[in-house]
Scaffold this active site. Structure first.
Site, PDB file in Angstrom:
ATOM      1  CB  CYS A  21     -25.151   2.220 -12.062  1.00 20.18           C
ATOM      2  SG  CYS A  21     -24.383   3.545 -11.207  1.00 20.18           S
ATOM      3  CG  ASN A 248     -23.311  -1.099  -9.460  1.00 15.53           C
ATOM      4  OD1 ASN A 248     -23.824  -0.298  -8.686  1.00 15.53           O
ATOM      5  ND2 ASN A 248     -23.701  -2.351  -9.556  1.00 15.53           N
ATOM      6  N   GLY A 249     -21.546   1.568  -7.710  1.00 18.81           N
ATOM      7  CA  GLY A 249     -21.168   1.570  -6.304  1.00 18.81           C
ATOM      8  C   GLY A 249     -20.931   2.971  -5.810  1.00 18.81           C
ATOM      9  CG  MET A 492     -33.997   3.740  27.719  1.00 17.92           C
ATOM     10  SD  MET A 492     -35.284   3.074  26.648  1.00 17.92           S
ATOM     11  CE  MET A 492     -36.516   4.366  26.696  1.00 17.92           C
ATOM     12  CD  GLU A 902     -33.615  -7.480  12.945  1.00 16.33           C
ATOM     13  OE1 GLU A 902     -32.933  -6.599  13.450  1.00 16.33           O
ATOM     14  OE2 GLU A 902     -33.240  -8.218  12.029  1.00 16.33           O
ATOM     15  CE  LYS A 953     -28.891  -1.193  17.966  1.00 16.96           C
ATOM     16  NZ  LYS A 953     -28.690  -2.449  18.630  1.00 16.96           N
TER      17      LYS A 953
END
Lengths: 1508, 473
Positions: A21, A248-249, A492, A902, A953
């Site tokens: 929010c 908020n959270g 893997m 990444e 992960k």
């Protein structure tokens, strides 16, 4: 159209919903009421409209509301006759639409009012304009009346009476049989505050409730909230604010908090509230986490606690050494921590009781909260700066809430209370410290002369067999942990069946999967941000009424470490401290009686535990020592959870703690489960015996003490990691929070012993659980033959071991068929993997498709199908350049897309090759480390993928160790060779769904043509998250199965975190269709897809695109070595070693062949199904059925019906993507900038643009920068070509991805994410001319500045929030003060701080340099010394560098502070501290040496030349 | 595990063979032994693959990465225990196995596999010398008795495991000594008979009863055996050799390879004097028909018998030097194999069919051969004769080494009326049971002629099934 929130359908569960929010308030410090306060409150909402969300109809808001003081005069004017102030109460009430139900509710309410002795004055029609709201909202719109009542009693008493009336009415109606009872809701009922709220957008709130526009409506406070919910199901009641707070959270520990609160009800007593049982449950069922927190807060206040007290104990600060708070306050927190677990999770809270109004942040402080105090006695607080604008001279103070800190205004006496003062008062109330000292004992401090040996003697073999320890458990897991203190790594992914699908016996632990934070709340970094985390706990509950403050609460044993040695277990067992006593209960059942025996034993255990409470024992010890042929061990998890839930049910849980002595737990996950289901302390004696034996056999070359310590440390670190994945900081709040989903356990077992745990496909019951214990048990005690030395093959393949989907046959057939282009061989491969899948290896193996064949010629061609194929995100760095580029070439050839992963991409690859191939990856990933994410990178993409989580992960960050960072990798990642690169667990610009929305907006600005995708991992609730992500504007969502691959990850994450693809995918499809959001977004699936059949099933479950990683790598030569993390890949795929890379044999042709074959097989299957196009079968759950031929003892009770439930909404709503998102980038400030800068863009002519700016202007400069990067690449324009001068409050992401040649000058202030991804531009922020506050003491820019910046410079004449310079790789910055975590994960660049800093400076900083003006001489306290060294600025070049930057700062900002320093350099330079990472320093030294060597060499050559 | 980058630092190093000149003068083992240190380093080359193809490719499921790791760490005993867990006779396979494991080794993708076979034999030999291997008779006896008929590798493995499980095992052998093919088929220069004796001794000390010189079905009837034992395991091998039907086949000087080889083995063991050997290559021009291992053994034996010339011909094409596209890693590589016997000297020809045997005085003098080609016709490789290529190879000793077709059918099998499969091998069900109650079968007599390692695997399997059967009974 539904009128209520849907209940369970398919895999969707109501409890999965999340909210997030924008919040804020306006108040007059001296309590002067006016309408303008309310108006300003509503304006705040409108200015934060971008933080809320709209549903599928683009009109329905997720909820908005406002809390004001009771406007008694407003009603008087309207002619009501009311009792005097304080004796008058009111509130809005939501009634059912059905009038008879509504009347009934009214009847119940009136009766209770009468019973409580309060006078009902009457009901007032609330004037509303229903025409403004959306269709979905209107369908659920309640009838709203305002109740007016009063009583001739003290205000406090009346307030409590109203509370009791409200609670009683809620309970009565909840227990009634009314059809529409769920409509009934009381937003507030009070003598002090009044709440207007509903399922509205921020803008609609004022339009809908006509009162709010009435000038006569006045208040001195207005607390507002706008909600961004993941779903758009009708939910008028979930709009905020609640009765006292707006949040908020996200409360991550909510399950545990609710359980503990329920358990506590039995021991609560309140004089003020009288008989509490009529108010129970304190927490209303089926509401949000925020609503639950509000319930508890309200309860505490009603029982007489103060607002600051209640907030402080519910959401405490960290009491770690690094938190500079007084010992008295620490004692206060410590005292309360003994009986109240933290409500843990990211939280920015605002609250008010009508007189006081305030705000606070949780200990992590991940949500922004900024405030302004004006000279006219106004205070405005909000999630953003600039939600209200004031003239510079009006501003008295600008600030932000800091982590764990509170701010409170008393509007009656007109005073602002700051955190320090408030908490000092709280801490001084009682001698907490003294109480603790006198009553609490530390376990570690208890002296013991007796050492308990870990040796099990001749019992060892029996136990090791009975508890089913494999060689992998002992020789891989335990040995590694004991030898190194770390969990072993793997790579893997996971290709063995989940526990329920395996025919082999598994421990019950393995049926559970960890949940983790994604999008709606951030995970935390347990290493770099450990200052907020703790594993400590208390033992020996003497639980008493928490409403009473007494020294008895702290008669406890405190422990730092919940996993204890045999010696300390004996101490615990025999503890007689302060009259403690324990009950010893055996975890045994009659092996001969099987399931019945187990059931009886568990029942008896529960009874015994209850008896122990009745007898006044302080803790129970559950032990499985003493097994024999006839006595088998009860699974420890079953025992702990059964006892825990039984005691909660019988309201006896608070009085006792659970201690476990068990041979069963060995992996980190096992411990996490035992804690997660209620254990306080665990003694894993068998692991210690194993370690002892390994040492005696010389397999570990350490002394036993050290090895034991290592093992325990490894477990502890692992638990911290598991907790942090969910964003939970303390083990106390993790305990019994049950952050797991069960897969393959029958609901009967779940409901009985694991209440509250999600388990959606049924599965094993008591019979199978008992059998899984008894199979190995019999092996240990009955069979005569010596058990074989057996490696179970769970981690690496073994014949006759656990089945691996990527087994030698599968791998070799795939390589064979694709390298020779032999389709027949390929069919051999798919037959093989399909048979394996149905063995069963995966859930999809249990399904079959309904056929209705058509001629294959009618089916769409493979070219169309191949466009749906992508390869997974694998960075150049995790795989070799050869492998990475080969994949790109292949995907570009077939019209699919490859993914950078990444790690950036060398710009050379953006240009096509001469032969027409292209090595450019169409998908550019944006992950938490932001490595290589420059403007140029972003504009060269067809798709920008935000990686929220990774299958192998989820919830964790990554780390590329320095030795792997070679020159080329360093270049593409904008780092320095040899420097360790850390990807933080969360994106530091995504702590919530509205933040994600912002990042999507940022990326759309930079590259409007690229699709923006979001990668999520399957877990329960992922569908709900996907709904939120769709509402946040994503074009595409990837759902990854937990089984996905990885370069490196702790083995417990690979095996135990996340869910199989099928469950997450189906849930996503079902939830999106139910919301009618599916039409707006493409769904992509990945996770061990291998064959055409896998693709077809994934599309029937809802996917329209398909990701392949492992299989594509195998085609390139990967042989599933699982050594990626060691850089020793012998086939040159996952390695950077040049020698090994030479071994790479992969060919793009083979990859193309693979995808052609796959597409061909898809065509065959489409023909079998009877459909011509892929689009026609997406989400067609009805074409799937359970295959009865796939069956074995453990899966016979699996129930896949929820998985293949076609939501009823699918008859109306689209089932695949057929619409586009509105990204709202057509009318933004940058469009104007681009127009005005035309000459600069086309001819590089300098331009100057001047504009005013508002917080609603977000991501300013990014679209302009994208344009420039398109045309000029990373070089950009000459410095200063485009100069923009802004005035006002800039929105989030100001100057994001700014290209070289652009300079943004802002006079005013700015919000979070300034300079995000800065790529060469310059940003200057100065306070407005005329402001009176001191720049170096007032906040001027928000949190998370320069996140992922690679180049450029910023000059800030003021203070910044938390995480300044986080993950900066090359930009330089000058700022006059910063919050916590400055320079976190920085790998390059320069930061100069001319003022004070917060804690944890330089955490995870591996490169770059910071200079800090250490005025107070205490900087070393605030610095995290883990990776950096501190020195004075003495080196000549350092002094020059620093001086130059400060001069530039002065030049651009005219900063007073800069001038002061420049005017007296001799005085001030010595007060600077240089912060430099060790590694970086080493690299720099080497570089210098290298240069000197080169110089010498050059000189020698010169000499030689001149000599000759 | 192991040294993760060992394979990068250490090169494959084979123990190598004794010098050629030296070894052809005797019948002792050709292969040498590496010192322990180098051996441990060789083990360090093992990468402990997440998917160990070696282990997958090994018929007896050897836990190769596990014992390689233990070997690398110097834990010889641990390595031996891990090796013995899946393989009864590593000293045999370690010497003579063609090592499908090494073909499947991930390092063999680039043709530098770990020396798995040599590591295996090193471990077991160390275990013998260090005394890790001692007779360990079962602690308790089940009271059940088993007759194992045939003492080749399959019978030995079955007997060994069944004995360890506590059953009383009698191992019957028709020849004068136990060991079957290991003793009489494989030349001493590949597998010394002391190695076989050492193992048999051990088995005897552990309680296995070995009765040699008894041909079941002849000396004792099958019926008697059936009456005396609770279970029977037939492991009589595939001894019936494939013959070559051609003109002149009945000339003297044409022999089956096995007759030739077993004779030399009997001479070496002193069972018969060299002078009594009626098939000898000394001074002869030897032609070996058949390009397989048995043929190669004939070559080596002929060399040692001082033949004048040795030629080996094969009807199939010459295998490629490198794997063909359709024979990829990790499958067994069908590539040209040059054995130590070949190195010692012989001419080899491929794509050569035998047309007829030529002779004078009823003794062979040569063989007429012609070239053939193999062409794919209707997806099947079909042999075509190349016209006008007939020629003669001189030979006065011809050895037929073209494999074996099925077990000896007369005697036991016919007496017990055991059902046979299409190839006339004994037909068994999934539990290795024949059509007759409590009669099981294993080894080559079930599968047809194959590798020793497969025979051991089969013997292990049948033992587990018989054990299950006996425990149920």
């Amino acid at each position: 159209m539904k009128k209520e929130r849907p209940k369970q359908q398919g895999l969707y569960r109501q409890e999965f919903e999340h909210g997030s929010c924008g919040i804020g308030f306006v108040a007059h410090l001296k309590g002067k009421k006016s309408h303008s306060i309310i108006r300003q409150g509503l304006d705040i909402l409108i200015n934060m409209a971008h933080r809320g969300a709209e549903g599928a109809d683009s009109k329905t808001g997720d909820g908005a509301g406002v809390l004001i003081q009771i406007p008694r005069d407003f009603y008087l004017i309207q002619g009501y006759s009311l009792p005097p102030e304080g004796q008058f109460g009111t509130g809005l009430i939501f009634f059912p639409q059905d009038s008879s139900d509504a009347a009934e509710c009214q009847e119940i309410l009136t009766t209770i009012i009468k019973e409580e002795g309060v006078n009902l004055i009457g009901f007032r029609e609330v004037p509303r304009n229903s025409s403004v709201i959306g269709e979905i909202s209107r369908a659920a719109e309640p009838k709203i009346l305002q109740i007016l009542l009063g009583a001739d009693v003290q205000q406090a008493d009346l307030e409590r009476k109203l509370y009791i009336i409200r609670k009683r009415t809620e309970i009565a109606i909840r227990n009634s049989n009314l059809k529409q009872k769920s409509f009934f809701y009381i937003p507030s009922l009070s003598t002090k505050v009044l709440v207007y709220k509903g399922m509205l957008t921020s803008i609609q709130l004022g339009e809908y409730f006509l009162d709010l526009n009435d000038e006569r409506l006045q208040s001195a406070i207005a607390l507002v909230h706008s909600r961004f919910s993941t779903n758009t199901f009708p939910s008028w009641d979930l709009a905020q604010p609640f009765r006292m707070l707006g949040h908020n959270g996200e409360i991550n520990t909510i399950k545990g908090n609710r359980f503990w609160m329920e358990a506590r009800e039995s021991i609560l007593q309140s004089e003020k509230l009288g008989d509490l049982t009529r108010l129970y449950p304190i927490i209303e069922p089926d509401k949000s986490d925020s609503a639950s927190l509000d319930n508890v807060l309200e309860f505490l206040i009603m029982s007489g606690k103060s607002l600051p007290y209640a907030m402080s104990v519910l959401i405490p600060e960290s009491i770690n050494d690094k938190n500079p708070i007084s010992p008295e306050l620490k004692a206060f927190y410590k005292y309360h921590s003994t009986f109240l677990e933290p409500w843990d999770g990211p939280a920015s809270l605002i609250f008010s009781d009508g007189r006081y109004i305030g705000g606070m942040l949780d200990r992590n402080g991940l949500r922004p909260s900024r405030y302004v105090i004006t000279t006219n006695d106004l205070i405005v607080m909000g999630s953003e700066a600039g939600v209200q604008t004031f003239a510079p001279e009006e501003i008295r103070e600008k600030g932000r809430l800091k982590p764990g800190k509170m701010l409170l205004v008393d509007t009656e006496i007109g005073k602002i209370f700051y955190d320090k003062e408030l908490k000092a008062e709280l801490a001084a109330e009682y001698p907490y410290g003294q109480w603790i000292q006198q009553n609490m004992v530390k376990l570690e401090k208890i002296e013991t002369s007796h050492k308990e040996s870990p040796d099990m003697g001749d019992q060892y073999d029996k136990y090791i067999t009975s508890f089913n320890y494999s060689l992998e458990d002992t020789d891989k897991i335990i040995k590694e942990m004991a030898a190194t203190g770390k969990e072993p790594l793997g790579s893997m992914g996971n290709d063995v069946p989940i526990a329920v699908l395996s025919k082999k016996p598994y421990r019950l632990f393995n049926y559970f999967k960890q949940m983790f934070a994604q999008v709606t709340n951030p995970p935390i970094d347990p290493i770099r941000e450990e200052l907020v985390m703790t594993l400590s706990g208390y033992l020996g509950s003497l639980q008493q009424n928490l409403l009473e403050t007494t020294p008895d609460h702290v008669k406890m044993v405190r422990f730092r470490n919940p996993v204890i040695s045999n010696t300390y277990f004996q101490v615990v067992k025999n503890l007689r401290y302060k009259g403690f006593s324990a009950a010893n209960l055996q975890l045994h059942f009659d092996a001969g009686k099987g399931a019945e025996g187990l059931q009886d034993a568990v029942e008896q255990l529960c009874k015994d535990a209850e008896k122990a409470v009745d007898e006044g024992k302080n803790y129970i010890i559950l032990s499985d020592r003493g097994i024999s042929e006839n006595t088998a061990p009860i699974p420890s998890l079953l025992a702990v959870s059964a006892v825990h839930h039984h005691l909660i049910k019988t309201r006896k849980r608070m009085q006792i703690d659970i201690v476990v002595e068990s041979a069963e737990p060995r992996e980190v996950m096992h411990f996490a489960l035992l804690f997660g289901y209620g254990a306080s302390i665990i003694n894993p004696y068998m692991c210690f015996a194993v370690i002892d034996k390994l040492i005696k056999e010389k397999a570990i070359q350490l002394d036993y003490q050290k090895a034991e310590e290592n093992y325990v440390n490894a477990v502890n670190k692992g638990i911290l990691k598991i907790m942090s994945k969910m964003g939970i900081s303390t083990l106390r709040s993790y305990r019994s929070s049950q952050i797991f989903e069960a897969v393959g356990i029958h609901t009967d077992i779940i409901n009985k012993y694991f209440a509250g745990t999600t388990s959606r496909i049924g599965g094993i019951g008591m019979n199978e659980i008992a059998e899984e214990v008894l199979i190995p048990h019999r092996k240990a005690f009955i069979q005569e033959q010596q058990p074989d030395i057996l490696t179970e093959g769970v981690y690496s393949y073994r014949k006759y071991g656990e089945h691996h989907a990527w087994n030698p046959e599968a791998v070799s057939l795939l390589q064979w068929s694709t390298s020779t282009g032999n389709y027949k061989k390929f069919k051999e491969y798919t037959n093989r993997v399909n048979a394996d899948t149905a063995s069963p290896g995966f859930i999809r193996g249990l399904l079959r498709i309904k056929t209705n064949p058509i001629p294959i010629a009618e089916v769409e061609p493979i070219e169309k199908i191949m466009k749906r194929f992508v390869t997974g995100a694998m960075s150049y760095g995790s795989i070799s350049r050869e492998a990475h580029e080969t994949l790109a070439i292949a995907m570009n050839r077939i019209g699919g897309r490859s993914n950078t992963g990444e790690g950036g991409e060398d710009p050379v690859r953006f240009k096509p090759l001469e032969n027409g191939d292209s090595v450019r990856s169409a998908i550019k990933q944006v992950a938490s480390g932001r490595f290589g994410v420059t403007t140029e990178y972003l504009v060269n993409a067809d798709e920008l993928q935000i990686k929220i989580a990774q299958g192998a992960k989820p919830g964790e960050g990554g780390q590329l160790p320095g030795h792997k960072v070679d020159k080329i990798i360093a270049k593409t990642r904008y780092a320095i060779p040899g420097i360790t690169l850390i990807s933080p667990p969360p994106h530091h610009d995504i702590y919530s769904i509205e933040d994600l929305s912002q990042l999507i907006f940022d990326l759309k600005n930079v590259n409007p043509k690229a699709k923006v995708s979001v990668k999520l991992v399957s877990e329960s609730g992922v569908g709900t998250i996907a709904a939120g992500v769709t509402k946040a504007g994503a074009d595409l969502i990837t759902i990854s199965g937990y089984e996905g691959g990885t370069g490196a990850s702790p083995s417990s994450s690979i095996k135990h975190a996340g869910l199989p693809l099928e469950i997450g995918l189906a849930e996503t499809q079902q939830t999106l269709v139910m919301n009618n959001l599916r039409r707006k977004v493409i769904i992509q699936a990945d996770g061990q897809l291998k064959s055409g059949r896998d693709i077809i099933i994934a599309s029937l479950l809802g996917a329209e695109e398909f990701g392949f990683s492992t299989s594509a790598l195998i085609v390139l030569g990967c042989v599933m070595m699982r050594k990626c993390h060691l850089n020793t890949c012998p086939v040159g795929v996952a390695t950077q070693n040049p020698e090994l890379r030479k071994r790479f044999r992969g060919k793009a042709d083979n990859v193309v062949t693979y995808f052609k074959f796959l597409a061909e097989e898809v065509r065959e299957l489409l023909a079998e199904l009877g459909y011509r196009k892929m689009d026609d079968i997406i989400g067609r759950f009805d074409l799937l059925e359970r295959n009865p031929e796939v069956n074995h003892w453990k899966i016979k009770n699996l129930d896949l019906s929820a998985l293949i439930t076609q939501p009823t909404e699918s008859f109306d709503n689209a089932m695949h993507c057929c619409d586009v998102q509105d990204h709202k980038i057509d009318h933004i400030l940058d469009k104007e900038l681009i127009a005005e800068a035309e000459k600069a863009i086309s001819d590089k002519q300098p331009v100057l643009i001047e504009r005013s700016i508002h917080n609603t202007d977000r991501t300013t400069g990014a679209m302009l920068s994208g344009k420039i990067a398109m045309l000029y690449g990373s070089v950009g324009l000459p410095d200063g070509t485009i100069k923009c001068r802004f005035n006002g409050s800039a929105g989030q992401s100001f100057g994001a991805f700014l290209s070289p040649g652009i300079e943004l000058y802002l006079e005013g202030d700015s919000n979070d994410y300034l300079g995000k991804g800065l790529s060469g531009g310059r940003i200057i922020v100065v306070p407005p001319v005329g402001s009176t506050f001191e720049p170096d003491k007032n906040i001027i820019i928000g949190n998370t500045v320069l996140y992922g910046a690679t180049r450029g410079e910023i000059y800030i004449s003021g203070v910044a929030g938390e995480r300044f310079g986080v993950r900066n790789s090359g930009a330089s910055a000058v700022v006059e003060g910063v919050g916590n975590h400055c320079c976190e994960y920085m790998t390059g660049g320069l930061v100069v701080v001319l003022g004070t800093t917060g804690s944890n400076f330089a955490a995870g900083m591996s490169g770059g340099v910071a200079y800090v003006f250490n005025e107070n001489g205490d900087f070393d306290f605030y610095c995290n010394m883990g990776m950096v060294e501190l020195s004075l600025v003495e080196d000549h070049s350092d002094i020059n560098e620093l001086t130059k930057l400060i001069s530039k700062h002065y030049q651009f900002t005219k900063s007073k502070k800069a001038k002061m320093i420049l005017d007296d350099l001799y005085k001030y330079i010595p007060m600077f501290i240089k912060v430099i990472p060790y590694d970086f320093n080493k690299v720099l030294q080497e570089q210098k040496l290298e240069e000197i060597r080169k110089k010498i060499a050059d000189v020698e050559i010169d000499l030689e030349i001149s000599a000759s | 595990m192991t040294d993760i980058s060992g394979f990068l630092k250490i090169k494959r190093k084979e123990a190598g063979n004794r010098p050629l000149n030296e070894r052809i003068g005797d019948h002792s083992e050709v292969e040498q032994v590496l010192n322990s240190e180098d051996r441990m380093l060789q083990a360090a080359r093992c990468m402990d693959c997440g998917t160990p193809y070696c282990h997958w490719g090994c018929p007896v499921d050897n836990l190769i990465p596990e014992w390689n790791d233990l070997l690398y760490k110097g834990d010889w005993k641990g390595a031996y225990l891990r090796l013995a867990a899946t393989n009864n006779f590593p000293e045999f396979t370690g010497r003579i196995c063609p090592a499908p494991c090494e073909h499947a080794c991930v390092l063999n993708i680039i043709q530098e596999p770990v020396t798995i076979r040599e590591n295996e034999v090193a471990i077991v030999e160390k275990a013998f010398t260090e005394g890790y291997i001692k007779p360990e008779p079962p602690k308790t006896r089940t009271g059940k008795s088993v007759a194992v008929i045939g003492s080749g590798p399959a019978g030995m493995a079955a007997a060994d495991l069944l004995n360890k499980a506590g059953h009383l095992v009698t191992l019957f052998e028709k020849d004068e000594k136990a060991g079957g093919l290991l003793r009489f088929g494989i030349p001493d220069f590949k597998l010394s008979k002391a190695t076989v004796d050492r193992r048999l001794d051990l088995m005897i000390k552990e309680g296995v009863i070995i009765r040699t010189g008894i041909n079941i079905g002849k000396d004792i009837t099958g019926k008697e055996i059936l009456e005396q034992f609770d279970a029977i395991c037939i492991a009589i091998g595939a001894t019936h050799p494939r013959d070559l039907v051609a003109e002149g086949r009945d000339l003297n000087g044409i022999h089956f390879a096995m007759d030739f080889l077993s004779l030399q083995n009997r001479v070496n063991s002193g069972h018969i004097p060299a002078s009594a050997s009626n098939i000898n290559a000394e001074g002869k021009k030897v032609l070996v028909i058949g390009g397989g291992d048995t043929g190669s053994d004939c070559v080596g034996t002929s060399t040692r018998q001082k033949a004048v010339s040795i030629t080996q011909i094969e009807i199939m094409p010459k295998p490629p030097l490198r794997r063909s596209d359709n024979n990829p890693w990790p499958y067994f590589g069908k590539i040209l194999k040059t054995s130590t016997s070949h190195e010692e000297g012989c001419e080899r020809y491929w794509n050569l069919a035998t047309v007829k045997f030529l002779g004078t005085d009823n003794h062979v003098t040569g063989v007429e051969v012609e070239d053939v080609v193999w062409n794919p016709i209707n997806d099947k490789y079909t042999m075509l004769v190349v016209r006008d290529t007939r020629r003669i190879i001189d030979a006065d000793l011809v050895l037929l080494a073209m494999g074996f077709v099925h077990p000896a059918l007369e005697g036991l099998l016919s007496e017990l009326e055991l059902e046979l499969d299409q190839r006339k091998n004994i037909k068994v069900d999934q539990t290795q049971l024949t059509n007759r109650q409590k009669v099981f079968a294993a080894g080559d007599s079930v599968s047809g002629a194959t590798l020793v390692v497969n025979a051991i695997a089969s013997g292990r399997k049948v033992a587990k099934e018989i054990d299950k059967f006996l425990r149920k009974a």
